[in-house]
Design a protein around this motif. Structure first.
Motif, mmCIF file in Angstrom:
data_model
loop_
_atom_site.group_PDB
_atom_site.id
_atom_site.type_symbol
_atom_site.label_atom_id
_atom_site.label_comp_id
_atom_site.label_asym_id
_atom_site.label_seq_id
_atom_site.Cartn_x
_atom_site.Cartn_y
_atom_site.Cartn_z
ATOM 1 N N VAL A 1 -29.431 -50.654 39.489
ATOM 2 C CA VAL A 1 -30.461 -49.833 40.127
ATOM 3 C C VAL A 1 -29.873 -48.442 40.329
ATOM 4 O O VAL A 1 -28.747 -48.304 40.792
ATOM 5 N N ALA A 2 -30.640 -47.433 39.950
ATOM 6 C CA ALA A 2 -30.181 -46.051 40.110
ATOM 7 C C ALA A 2 -30.830 -45.432 41.344
ATOM 8 O O ALA A 2 -31.965 -45.747 41.684
ATOM 9 N N LEU A 3 -30.089 -44.570 42.003
ATOM 10 C CA LEU A 3 -30.596 -43.886 43.195
ATOM 11 C C LEU A 3 -31.263 -42.559 42.874
ATOM 12 O O LEU A 3 -31.796 -41.906 43.754
ATOM 13 N N GLY A 4 -31.207 -42.135 41.623
ATOM 14 C CA GLY A 4 -31.794 -40.854 41.255
ATOM 15 C C GLY A 4 -30.872 -39.686 41.524
ATOM 16 O O GLY A 4 -31.312 -38.550 41.640
ATOM 17 N N ILE A 5 -29.566 -39.969 41.656
ATOM 18 C CA ILE A 5 -28.567 -38.927 41.849
ATOM 19 C C ILE A 5 -27.443 -39.164 40.843
ATOM 20 O O ILE A 5 -27.274 -40.280 40.345
ATOM 21 N N ASP A 6 -26.682 -38.112 40.551
ATOM 22 C CA ASP A 6 -25.556 -38.289 39.642
ATOM 23 C C ASP A 6 -24.343 -38.806 40.412
ATOM 24 O O ASP A 6 -24.401 -39.026 41.622
ATOM 25 N N SER A 7 -23.245 -39.014 39.722
ATOM 26 C CA SER A 7 -22.065 -39.612 40.349
ATOM 27 C C SER A 7 -21.455 -38.722 41.431
ATOM 28 O O SER A 7 -20.698 -39.191 42.269
ATOM 29 N N GLN A 8 -21.789 -37.435 41.438
ATOM 30 C CA GLN A 8 -21.296 -36.519 42.464
ATOM 31 C C GLN A 8 -22.187 -36.502 43.697
ATOM 32 O O GLN A 8 -21.883 -35.840 44.678
ATOM 33 N N GLY A 9 -23.319 -37.202 43.617
ATOM 34 C CA GLY A 9 -24.228 -37.257 44.759
ATOM 35 C C GLY A 9 -25.307 -36.190 44.722
ATOM 36 O O GLY A 9 -26.081 -36.070 45.656
ATOM 37 N N ASP A 10 -25.370 -35.412 43.638
ATOM 38 C CA ASP A 10 -26.401 -34.386 43.506
ATOM 39 C C ASP A 10 -27.631 -34.989 42.833
ATOM 40 O O ASP A 10 -27.536 -35.977 42.107
ATOM 41 N N LYS A 11 -28.767 -34.364 43.056
ATOM 42 C CA LYS A 11 -29.995 -34.852 42.439
ATOM 43 C C LYS A 11 -29.837 -34.816 40.933
ATOM 44 O O LYS A 11 -29.454 -33.803 40.350
ATOM 45 N N ALA A 12 -30.115 -35.927 40.290
ATOM 46 C CA ALA A 12 -29.922 -36.040 38.847
ATOM 47 C C ALA A 12 -30.979 -35.244 38.098
ATOM 48 O O ALA A 12 -32.134 -35.172 38.507
ATOM 49 N N THR A 13 -30.563 -34.641 37.001
ATOM 50 C CA THR A 13 -31.498 -33.960 36.121
ATOM 51 C C THR A 13 -31.757 -34.867 34.926
ATOM 52 O O THR A 13 -30.865 -35.566 34.453
ATOM 53 N N THR A 14 -32.977 -34.855 34.456
ATOM 54 C CA THR A 14 -33.325 -35.710 33.327
ATOM 55 C C THR A 14 -33.922 -34.883 32.211
ATOM 56 O O THR A 14 -34.463 -33.803 32.433
ATOM 57 N N ASN A 15 -33.815 -35.412 31.020
ATOM 58 C CA ASN A 15 -34.415 -34.783 29.853
ATOM 59 C C ASN A 15 -35.529 -35.656 29.297
ATOM 60 O O ASN A 15 -35.915 -35.500 28.151
ATOM 61 N N ASP A 16 -36.021 -36.568 30.079
ATOM 62 C CA ASP A 16 -37.029 -37.495 29.598
ATOM 63 C C ASP A 16 -38.447 -37.072 30.000
ATOM 64 O O ASP A 16 -39.232 -37.868 30.468
ATOM 65 N N THR A 17 -38.755 -35.809 29.771
ATOM 66 C CA THR A 17 -40.091 -35.317 30.090
ATOM 67 C C THR A 17 -41.044 -35.690 28.960
ATOM 68 O O THR A 17 -40.651 -35.856 27.803
ATOM 69 N N ALA A 18 -42.293 -35.830 29.287
ATOM 70 C CA ALA A 18 -43.303 -36.199 28.300
ATOM 71 C C ALA A 18 -43.625 -35.005 27.418
ATOM 72 O O ALA A 18 -43.726 -33.872 27.876
ATOM 73 N N HIS A 19 -43.767 -35.261 26.134
ATOM 74 C CA HIS A 19 -44.141 -34.225 25.176
ATOM 75 C C HIS A 19 -45.269 -34.792 24.337
ATOM 76 O O HIS A 19 -45.124 -35.842 23.705
ATOM 77 N N ILE A 20 -46.404 -34.134 24.340
ATOM 78 C CA ILE A 20 -47.583 -34.640 23.649
ATOM 79 C C ILE A 20 -47.942 -33.696 22.517
ATOM 80 O O ILE A 20 -48.006 -32.479 22.694
ATOM 81 N N GLU A 21 -48.179 -34.269 21.342
ATOM 82 C CA GLU A 21 -48.628 -33.498 20.191
ATOM 83 C C GLU A 21 -49.946 -34.073 19.719
ATOM 84 O O GLU A 21 -50.170 -35.265 19.802
ATOM 85 N N SER A 22 -50.784 -33.199 19.201
ATOM 86 C CA SER A 22 -52.088 -33.629 18.727
ATOM 87 C C SER A 22 -52.251 -33.238 17.269
ATOM 88 O O SER A 22 -51.752 -32.205 16.821
ATOM 89 N N ALA A 23 -52.965 -34.056 16.543
ATOM 90 C CA ALA A 23 -53.252 -33.747 15.146
ATOM 91 C C ALA A 23 -54.493 -32.873 15.039
ATOM 92 O O ALA A 23 -54.976 -32.598 13.956
ATOM 93 N N GLY A 24 -55.006 -32.437 16.118
ATOM 94 C CA GLY A 24 -56.176 -31.581 16.133
ATOM 95 C C GLY A 24 -57.408 -32.357 16.527
ATOM 96 O O GLY A 24 -57.375 -33.561 16.753
ATOM 97 N N SER A 25 -58.525 -31.679 16.550
ATOM 98 C CA SER A 25 -59.778 -32.288 16.958
ATOM 99 C C SER A 25 -60.292 -33.205 15.859
ATOM 100 O O SER A 25 -60.327 -32.843 14.675
ATOM 101 N N VAL A 26 -60.728 -34.359 16.216
ATOM 102 C CA VAL A 26 -61.259 -35.312 15.242
ATOM 103 C C VAL A 26 -62.705 -34.977 14.903
ATOM 104 O O VAL A 26 -63.121 -35.075 13.760
ATOM 105 N N PHE A 27 -63.463 -34.551 15.878
ATOM 106 C CA PHE A 27 -64.874 -34.263 15.672
ATOM 107 C C PHE A 27 -65.126 -32.752 15.664
ATOM 108 O O PHE A 27 -65.851 -32.229 16.481
ATOM 109 N N ALA A 28 -64.568 -32.055 14.716
ATOM 110 C CA ALA A 28 -64.772 -30.612 14.604
ATOM 111 C C ALA A 28 -65.851 -30.326 13.552
ATOM 112 O O ALA A 28 -66.061 -31.113 12.625
#
Length: 142
Positions: free
Chosen positions: A107-134
């Motif tokens: 179980v992670a506490l959401g902090i790094d081993s130094q006790g600072d708030k952990a930073t993550t690179n797991d942000t959501a990235h959404i791509e679209s192929a464009g409008s289907v009904f254009a």
């Protein structure tokens, strides 16, 4: 440093319960004995540190919310001494299980081993192929 404060305890638990749990011979009747309450929080924090010391650099610079809850549950158990009701004992047991999982890295506490708030690179990235009904893709009605 404690992981929870007297105000955290008052927020989580009934004032009447805290008055009864902290009442000692030299306590003022009808009031929470702050010295007793603070000592139980110090003791609970020391127990938490015993579990965290192998995985994190102490003291933690950021206190995760989960540890505030765990500290309050442990302190309440310590205040109950030998007379802890089943629900308080169960919350203490659950807190220790949680701390063991943190110690094992399950179980992670959401902090790094130094006790600072952990930073993550797991942000959501959404791509679209464009409008289907254009209009330009339509071959029928549109």
């Amino acid at each position: 440093m404690t992981y929870a404060t007297a105000d955290d305890m008052k927020t989580r638990f009934n004032d009447q319960d805290l008055i009864l749990l902290t009442e000692r011979e030299n306590s003022t009747p009808g009031e929470v004995d702050m010295m007793v309450l603070t000592q139980s929080l110090v003791d609970a924090s020391a127990e938490i540190n015993a579990y965290l010391s192998g995985r994190y650099t102490l003291p933690l610079s950021t206190v995760p919310t989960a540890l505030v809850r765990v500290c309050c549950d442990i302190a309440r158990y310590f205040l109950s001494s030998d007379n802890a009701p089943e629900h308080i004992h169960q919350r203490y047991t659950d807190a220790l299980k949680f701390l063991k999982l943190v110690n094992e890295g399950k179980v992670a506490l959401g902090i790094d081993s130094q006790g600072d708030k952990a930073t993550t690179n797991d942000t959501a990235h959404i791509e679209s192929a464009g409008s289907v009904f254009a209009r330009d893709k339509s071959t029928g009605f549109i």
